[in-house]
Design a protein around this motif. Structure first.
Motif, short mmCIF file in Angstrom:
data_model
loop_
_atom_site.label_atom_id
_atom_site.label_comp_id
_atom_site.label_asym_id
_atom_site.label_seq_id
_atom_site.Cartn_x
_atom_site.Cartn_y
_atom_site.Cartn_z
N LEU A 134 0.84 -1.19 0.00
CA LEU A 134 0.00 0.00 0.00
C LEU A 134 0.88 1.24 0.00
O LEU A 134 1.83 1.34 0.78
CB LEU A 134 -0.91 0.01 1.23
N VAL A 135 0.56 2.18 -0.88
CA VAL A 135 1.37 3.38 -1.04
C VAL A 135 0.51 4.60 -0.75
O VAL A 135 -0.69 4.51 -0.50
CB VAL A 135 1.97 3.45 -2.46
N ALA A 136 1.15 5.78 -0.79
CA ALA A 136 0.45 7.02 -0.46
C ALA A 136 -0.69 7.31 -1.41
O ALA A 136 -1.70 7.92 -1.02
CB ALA A 136 1.44 8.18 -0.44
N SER A 137 -0.58 6.87 -2.66
CA SER A 137 -1.63 7.12 -3.65
C SER A 137 -2.87 6.28 -3.42
O SER A 137 -3.81 6.35 -4.21
CB SER A 137 -1.09 6.88 -5.06
N HIS A 138 -2.86 5.47 -2.35
CA HIS A 138 -4.09 4.79 -1.95
C HIS A 138 -5.17 5.82 -1.63
O HIS A 138 -6.37 5.55 -1.78
CB HIS A 138 -3.81 3.90 -0.74
N PHE A 139 -4.74 7.00 -1.18
CA PHE A 139 -5.64 8.14 -0.95
C PHE A 139 -5.44 9.16 -2.05
O PHE A 139 -4.39 9.20 -2.69
CB PHE A 139 -5.37 8.77 0.42
N VAL A 140 -6.44 10.00 -2.26
CA VAL A 140 -6.39 11.00 -3.32
C VAL A 140 -6.47 12.39 -2.70
O VAL A 140 -7.12 12.57 -1.66
CB VAL A 140 -7.52 10.80 -4.35
N PRO A 141 -5.82 13.39 -3.29
CA PRO A 141 -5.90 14.75 -2.75
C PRO A 141 -7.34 15.27 -2.77
O PRO A 141 -8.06 15.11 -3.75
CB PRO A 141 -5.01 15.56 -3.71
N GLY A 142 -7.75 15.85 -1.68
CA GLY A 142 -9.09 16.38 -1.56
C GLY A 142 -10.04 15.50 -0.77
O GLY A 142 -11.10 15.96 -0.35
N GLN A 143 -9.67 14.21 -0.57
CA GLN A 143 -10.56 13.34 0.17
C GLN A 143 -10.36 13.53 1.68
O GLN A 143 -9.42 14.19 2.13
CB GLN A 143 -10.34 11.88 -0.22
N PHE A 144 -11.25 12.95 2.47
CA PHE A 144 -11.20 13.09 3.93
C PHE A 144 -10.82 11.75 4.55
O PHE A 144 -11.28 10.69 4.10
CB PHE A 144 -12.55 13.56 4.47
N VAL A 145 -9.99 11.81 5.60
CA VAL A 145 -9.50 10.61 6.27
C VAL A 145 -9.63 10.79 7.77
O VAL A 145 -9.74 11.91 8.28
CB VAL A 145 -8.04 10.30 5.89
N ASP A 146 -9.60 9.67 8.49
CA ASP A 146 -9.55 9.63 9.95
C ASP A 146 -8.17 9.14 10.37
O ASP A 146 -7.68 8.14 9.83
CB ASP A 146 -10.63 8.71 10.52
N CYS A 147 -7.57 9.80 11.36
CA CYS A 147 -6.24 9.44 11.85
C CYS A 147 -6.33 9.06 13.32
O CYS A 147 -6.85 9.84 14.13
CB CYS A 147 -5.26 10.60 11.66
N SER A 148 -5.81 7.87 13.66
CA SER A 148 -5.87 7.37 15.04
C SER A 148 -4.47 7.04 15.53
O SER A 148 -3.68 6.42 14.81
CB SER A 148 -6.75 6.10 15.12
N ALA A 149 -4.16 7.46 16.76
CA ALA A 149 -2.87 7.19 17.38
C ALA A 149 -2.94 7.51 18.86
O ALA A 149 -3.83 8.27 19.29
CB ALA A 149 -1.76 8.00 16.70
N PRO A 150 -2.02 6.97 19.67
CA PRO A 150 -1.97 7.37 21.09
C PRO A 150 -1.53 8.82 21.22
O PRO A 150 -0.62 9.27 20.52
CB PRO A 150 -0.94 6.41 21.68
N THR A 151 -2.18 9.55 22.12
CA THR A 151 -1.83 10.95 22.34
C THR A 151 -0.50 11.07 23.08
O THR A 151 0.03 10.09 23.63
CB THR A 151 -2.92 11.66 23.14
N MET A 152 0.05 12.27 23.11
CA MET A 152 1.30 12.51 23.82
C MET A 152 1.11 12.28 25.32
O MET A 152 0.15 12.78 25.90
CB MET A 152 1.78 13.95 23.60
N GLY A 153 2.01 11.55 25.95
CA GLY A 153 1.94 11.33 27.39
C GLY A 153 2.41 12.57 28.14
O GLY A 153 3.48 13.12 27.87
N LYS A 154 1.61 13.03 29.11
CA LYS A 154 1.94 14.21 29.90
C LYS A 154 2.39 13.87 31.32
O LYS A 154 2.75 14.77 32.08
CB LYS A 154 0.72 15.13 29.97
N GLY A 155 2.31 12.58 31.70
CA GLY A 155 2.67 12.21 33.06
C GLY A 155 1.56 12.53 34.05
O GLY A 155 0.40 12.73 33.69
#
Length: 291
Positions: A134-155
């Motif tokens: 899978l490469v970056a062109s799996h998505f197209v410019p102008g489309q909408f995506v959801d991004c999920s990841a752990p947030t920064m730890g603040k202690g």
């Protein structure tokens, strides 16, 4: 040859139950994207933030995400697993740092050992063969995506920073408790602090999803995805990127880029593309004074 293939397919469909004939028919025909199709997501690494400027000179903050050896490792199907999904792996690693069970798992798939693995649910028509990159062109410019990841730890943080409490008065006799939490309970009844009470504690390091981020640019040579806005996590954090769930159908991307690459973009199509693909902003000049 074509008549031979058609007769073989007809014979297969006639000898199968009714619920399986549609699957054989779909398997022998090229898949097309529909509004009900659910494509797989990808695993990218957050490289940091930068800025872009549109044709009107408006500054757009963007987050740079890079794909590193993102491949399909395993296919989950209804018959064996009870659901349909794709297991995606990212970032090759040396075999000496991989456990033997996982090493056998990667050898069975015929791919290099990966640092990070995630599953993405897909529809049956969006299933990809094991080993597909899978490469970056799996998505197209102008489309909408959801991004999920752990947030920064603040202690360990106090209630003011963790929950946005106002704290205690700055004057009128307050001493050494300006940032104090304040009262946490009642009197003898109930005589306890209820579970879930907002108090000081560990902050950050939790899974978070930012929805409906616009893809501003694609770099095919460096496998980069530029998304508008911020993405959870620190730099070099692995981020799950998938089609936006709240932008279904024609709302997921501009009409001039639909349908989306389905089930993913073909390698020969990537080679024919320019290095950079930039989304169109359109609209009118925001700096022109309104009458």
């Amino acid at each position: 040859m074509a008549s031979l293939l058609s007769s073989v397919r007809a014979g297969l469909r006639s000898g199968l139950p009714a619920e399986c004939r549609s699957f054989v028919t779909s398997a022998t025909q090229p898949a097309t994207w529909t509004h009900k199709s659910l494509r797989t997501g990808v695993i990218a690494r957050k490289k940091g933030m930068t800025a872009m400027w549109d044709e009107w000179g408006v500054r757009i903050p963007v987050t740079v995400l890079q794909l590193e050896q993102c491949q399909v490792v395993q296919v989950m199907n209804e018959e064996t697993h009870g659901y349909t999904a794709l297991q995606i792996g990212s970032s090759d690693r040396t075999p000496k740092n991989v456990t033997k069970p996982m090493l056998g798992h990667f050898e069975k798939a015929g791919v290099e050992p990966k640092r990070k693995i995630f599953e993405f649910p897909v529809t049956v028509d969006a299933v990809l063969p094991v080993g597909t990159e899978l490469v970056a062109s799996h998505f197209v410019p102008g489309q909408f995506v959801d991004c999920s990841a752990p947030t920064m730890g603040k202690g360990f943080q106090g209630a003011m920073k963790r929950h946005g409490f106002g704290g205690q008065p700055a004057t009128h006799g307050t001493s050494l408790t300006h940032r104090s939490l304040g009262s946490t309970g009642q009197r003898k009844d109930p005589g306890k602090v209820f579970k879930g009470k907002k108090m000081a504690g560990r902050m950050g390091g939790e899974q978070a999803t930012v929805q409906s981020l616009k893809v501003m640019k694609i770099d095919n040579d460096l496998n980069l995805i530029y998304v508008k806005g911020c993405v959870p996590g620190v730099d070099d954090q692995y981020v799950k990127v998938k089609d936006a769930v709240k932008k279904r159908g024609d709302k997921i991307a501009p009409a001039d880029v639909l349908p989306l690459p389905f089930p993913t973009v073909a390698p020969e199509a990537v080679r024919a593309m320019p290095r950079e693909l930039v989304a169109k902003t359109g609209g009118s000049d925001p700096y022109v004074m309104k009458e």
